[in-house]
Design an enzyme around this catalytic site. Structure first.
Site, PDB file in Angstrom:
ATOM      1  N   ARG A 152      94.694 -11.810  26.185  1.00 31.26           N
ATOM      2  CA  ARG A 152      94.763  -9.690  26.717  1.00 31.26           C
ATOM      3  C   ARG A 152      93.486  -9.817  25.321  1.00 31.26           C
ATOM      4  O   ARG A 152      92.264  -9.639  25.092  1.00 31.26           O
ATOM      5  CB  ARG A 152      96.063 -10.365  24.859  1.00 31.26           C
ATOM      6  N   ASP A 181      96.700 -13.310  32.598  1.00 26.53           N
ATOM      7  CA  ASP A 181      97.862 -12.371  32.411  1.00 26.53           C
ATOM      8  C   ASP A 181      96.839 -11.076  33.160  1.00 26.53           C
ATOM      9  O   ASP A 181      95.634 -11.362  33.354  1.00 26.53           O
ATOM     10  CB  ASP A 181      98.242 -12.097  30.955  1.00 26.53           C
ATOM     11  N   HIS A 255     102.139  -9.841  35.445  1.00 22.62           N
ATOM     12  CA  HIS A 255     101.386 -10.105  34.772  1.00 22.62           C
ATOM     13  C   HIS A 255      99.853 -10.419  35.550  1.00 22.62           C
ATOM     14  O   HIS A 255      99.299 -11.146  34.954  1.00 22.62           O
ATOM     15  CB  HIS A 255     101.999 -11.070  34.077  1.00 22.62           C
ATOM     16  N   ASP A 332     108.419 -13.289  33.603  1.00 20.93           N
ATOM     17  CA  ASP A 332     108.504 -12.324  33.084  1.00 20.93           C
ATOM     18  C   ASP A 332     107.791 -11.181  33.412  1.00 20.93           C
ATOM     19  O   ASP A 332     106.812 -10.963  33.990  1.00 20.93           O
ATOM     20  CB  ASP A 332     108.161 -12.242  31.542  1.00 20.93           C
ATOM     21  N   GLU A 333     109.157 -10.001  33.188  1.00 20.25           N
ATOM     22  CA  GLU A 333     108.349  -8.860  32.907  1.00 20.25           C
ATOM     23  C   GLU A 333     107.909  -8.378  34.272  1.00 20.25           C
ATOM     24  O   GLU A 333     107.168  -7.465  34.800  1.00 20.25           O
ATOM     25  CB  GLU A 333     107.411  -8.519  31.765  1.00 20.25           C
ATOM     26  N   TRP A 399     112.995 -16.152  25.107  1.00 22.00           N
ATOM     27  CA  TRP A 399     112.660 -15.343  24.849  1.00 22.00           C
ATOM     28  C   TRP A 399     112.927 -14.224  24.412  1.00 22.00           C
ATOM     29  O   TRP A 399     113.227 -12.944  23.554  1.00 22.00           O
ATOM     30  CB  TRP A 399     111.034 -15.184  25.397  1.00 22.00           C
ATOM     31  N   TRP A 470     100.999 -13.573  20.846  1.00 25.43           N
ATOM     32  CA  TRP A 470     100.406 -12.361  21.994  1.00 25.43           C
ATOM     33  C   TRP A 470      99.782 -11.596  21.069  1.00 25.43           C
ATOM     34  O   TRP A 470     100.011 -11.374  19.982  1.00 25.43           O
ATOM     35  CB  TRP A 470     102.147 -11.747  22.482  1.00 25.43           C
ATOM     36  N   THR A 471      98.489 -11.702  21.602  1.00 30.29           N
ATOM     37  CA  THR A 471      97.470 -11.337  21.386  1.00 30.29           C
ATOM     38  C   THR A 471      96.576 -10.452  21.557  1.00 30.29           C
ATOM     39  O   THR A 471      95.999  -9.980  21.431  1.00 30.29           O
ATOM     40  CB  THR A 471      95.981 -12.660  21.379  1.00 30.29           C
ATOM     41  N   GLU A 472      97.802  -9.130  21.667  1.00 29.26           N
ATOM     42  CA  GLU A 472      97.168  -8.292  22.153  1.00 29.26           C
ATOM     43  C   GLU A 472      96.733  -7.611  21.257  1.00 29.26           C
ATOM     44  O   GLU A 472      95.674  -6.781  20.778  1.00 29.26           O
ATOM     45  CB  GLU A 472      98.458  -6.873  22.305  1.00 29.26           C
TER      46      GLU A 472
END
Ligand code: ACM
Length: 606
Positions: A152, A181, A255, A332-333, A399, A470-472
């Site tokens: 991110r 990602d 992602h 994930d997701e 998680w 996480w680095t959003e």
């Protein structure tokens, strides 16, 4: 007379050891402080039977610390000894530390233990003398991880190395590197060069990631970066010298926008040729009660043979770069809404007798596990890979709370616990009106309550635990540090020290001392533990401090509060027309933390 002298000495030592508490994080398993102190000197004389150069970096770091803190002219003797006869109680990472009149003696079964003994000593070299003592120390779990998202936002090779230094000092031994990602592909893959030529670059934007305006037609996709394979080799080697293994993550099949943009043929969606690397604009995904809906297909298509050919090459190169035994494959997701419309996926379901889209993902994960295994590595993935039938030898990273880990262990799979409610250190750590907007709060005290082996799990299956960053909302490395410390200290103690050694008030005192070390080393950290949460209900304002012993002063007249401002004594009625509430904390008469400023209109919204 002799008796009197030794009594006085003992009293002094007690006073001394009390006045000069040993602030070791993580807290050692056992420590006895004895009478007497060793005067420290700036110069170090090493005696060691370790032949290789493996501890040279740790020794150099310790020498540098010593020069920063110690002015004494005499020499400090430090010996490092590998035990001839194994001490089975301390395992591969434990160490024994003895400080006596002759100096500092560290012994261990393995070099890892000597390294951890040296980290403990670094924390003791902060006063002119140290008490004689005996420490016997070893970790409660073997996987003590920290995850850094470099997708991110990108962090340079030098910054990643610095992060390794910072976490290794607190006895972390895994850096989980989230390398790919939607926002960027960061690892050079020689057989697919567009992954970094195209996939590593997005549009530079500031504000709240996820809510940015859409990039215009002429927007420049020149923000980001990647690590060359040589960079990666250098980082891996650097980390190894500090006993940190690097776990690479290639996050698939969801992602994956950066990979899809570089190679649209990996997608089942024709429009993928028009896609761009995600820059944090609003409206990329919908998070509904019924699951995740992708507005753009950011998945690798499970029905396409070229996807598995791609993954074979990618994991082949990844396996060659990272000596660690595991490769993380994300999982994930993953939005399934594009798969639902894809005739090739429907055909795959019929052919493979897959009943739903979770089983489609499980089919994908099993194929990925076979690829990863063919490269000599074990697969680890996020807990979604349990859904639809878990791949036979997969390790699960739990998680979404602890339940995935509990379930995986019940199915006799190994787990690493990273529950978001305890160790997601991208969450807001302080007063929410002051911090970057993230959807959850996670204060230091809650992190300190993290137990990597929760009730209901067979400990035999728990490899350990990890915090995830996480680095959003993290735009530079200073903010990486700010989000990591001091919560990383709480994680370190939770992963190393036995529960019986954990003590929140004492931990807070230690954190205060470690903040001085972080200052000394110009490591940024958050002072949020001094800054209360504030609520307003029916006109009544309440301050909720995180730690004891704060005097909280506040203003409601738009001034900057000081020690003479109103003292908080309990919930109070906020004056009707107040527009700004400001709070500042003091401890023993000294200001601590920052002034919190909260517009009353915001406070009213809750
Ligand atoms: C995750 O936080 N999506 C693993």
């Amino acid at each position: 007379m002799r008796l009197l002298t030794s009594m006085m000495l003992a009293m002094f030592c007690n006073m001394n050891s009390h006045a000069q508490q040993l602030n070791i994080i993580p807290e050692p398993v056992s420590m006895q402080v004895h009478s007497g102190t060793l005067a420290l000197g700036q110069d170090i004389s090493w005696t060691t039977d370790v032949k290789s150069a493996s501890l040279s970096l740790a020794k150099a770091q310790l020498e540098a610390d010593c020069r920063k803190n110690i002015t004494g002219l005499n020499t400090t003797n430090i010996s490092l000894t590998l035990l001839k006869k194994e001490d089975s109680g301390i395992g591969a990472e434990g160490y024994l530390l003895e400080i006596d009149k002759d100096g500092i003696h560290i012994s261990a079964n393995k070099e890892n233990g000597l390294f951890y003994g040296l980290q403990t000593v670094r924390q003791l070299l902060v006063t002119p003398d140290v008490p004689y003592l005996t420490i016997r120390d070893y970790p409660v779990v073997g996987w003590r991880g920290m995850m850094l998202d470099v997708s991110r936002h990108f962090f340079t090779k030098a910054e990643v190395m610095r992060y390794v230094d910072e976490i290794a000092a607190y006895k972390f031994n895994v850096l989980h590197w989230h390398l790919t990602d939607d926002g960027g592909w960061r690892i050079e893959i020689k057989s697919y060069p567009k992954l970094t030529e195209v996939g590593a670059w997005c549009v530079e934007k500031y504000g709240y990631y996820g809510e940015f305006s859409a990039p215009g037609k002429d927007a420049k996709y020149n923000y980001g970066g990647f690590y060359t394979q040589q960079d990666i080799k250098d980082i891996v080697q650097y980390a190894k010298a500090q006993y940190v293994d690097i776990l690479p993550e290639i996050d698939i099949p969801g992602h994956s926008m950066a990979a899809v943009v570089a190679y649209p043929e990996l997608s089942g969606t024709k429009d993928a040729v028009n896609y761009k690397v995600y820059s944090g604009e609003k409206g990329f995904m919908d998070w509904t009660d019924h699951g995740i809906v992708a507005r753009y297909d950011n998945t690798l298509n499970p029905a396409k043979p070229e996807v598995y050919k791609f993954l074979d090459k990618v994991f082949g190169e990844v396996a060659g770069l990272f000596p660690f035994g595991y490769i993380h494959v994300g999982g994930d997701e993953c939005a399934k809404n594009y798969w639902q419309k894809d005739p090739n996926v429907t055909a795959l379901m019929q052919k493979e007798k897959l009943k739903n889209y979770e089983e489609v993902q499980a089919y994908f994960e099993k194929k990925v596990e076979a690829i990863v295994a063919s490269k000599g590595k074990k697969l680890i993935g996020w807990d979604e890979i349990l859904e639809g039938g878990v791949a036979p030898n997969a390790t699960i990273m739990s998680w979404r709370g602890e339940k995935g880990g509990i379930e995986a262990a019940r199915l006799k799979h190994q787990v690493v616990m990273t529950p978001n409610n305890y160790v997601y250190i991208d969450y807001v750590q302080g007063n929410k009106y002051m911090e970057s907007k993230v959807y959850e709060n996670l204060r230091l005290k809650k992190v300190y309550a993290f137990n990597p082996v929760p009730a209901g799990v067979d400990p035999a299956y728990v490899l350990g635990g990890q915090a995830n960053l996480w680095t959003e909302q993290i735009f530079d490395f200073s903010k990486v540090e700010y989000m990591t410390w001091p919560r990383g200290l709480a994680v370190a103690e939770s992963l190393w020290s036995p529960a019986s050694k954990k003590d929140w008030p004492r931990f807070v005192e230690k954190v205060e001392q470690h903040m001085k070390l972080l200052d000394r080393d110009t490591v940024n950290y958050a002072p949020c533990m001094y800054e209360p949460d504030v609520t307003l209900q029916s006109g009544v304002c309440t301050f909720i401090p995180e730690i004891d012993g704060l005097e909280m002063h506040y203003s409601v007249d738009n001034s900057f509060p000081d020690i003479k401002s109103l003292l908080y004594k309990g919930p109070f009625v906020l004056p009707e027309d107040a527009v700004m509430l400001r709070v500042v904390s003091f401890k023993k008469g000294r200001p601590v933390g920052r002034i919190i400023s909260i517009p009353v209109a915001e406070l009213k919204k809750g």
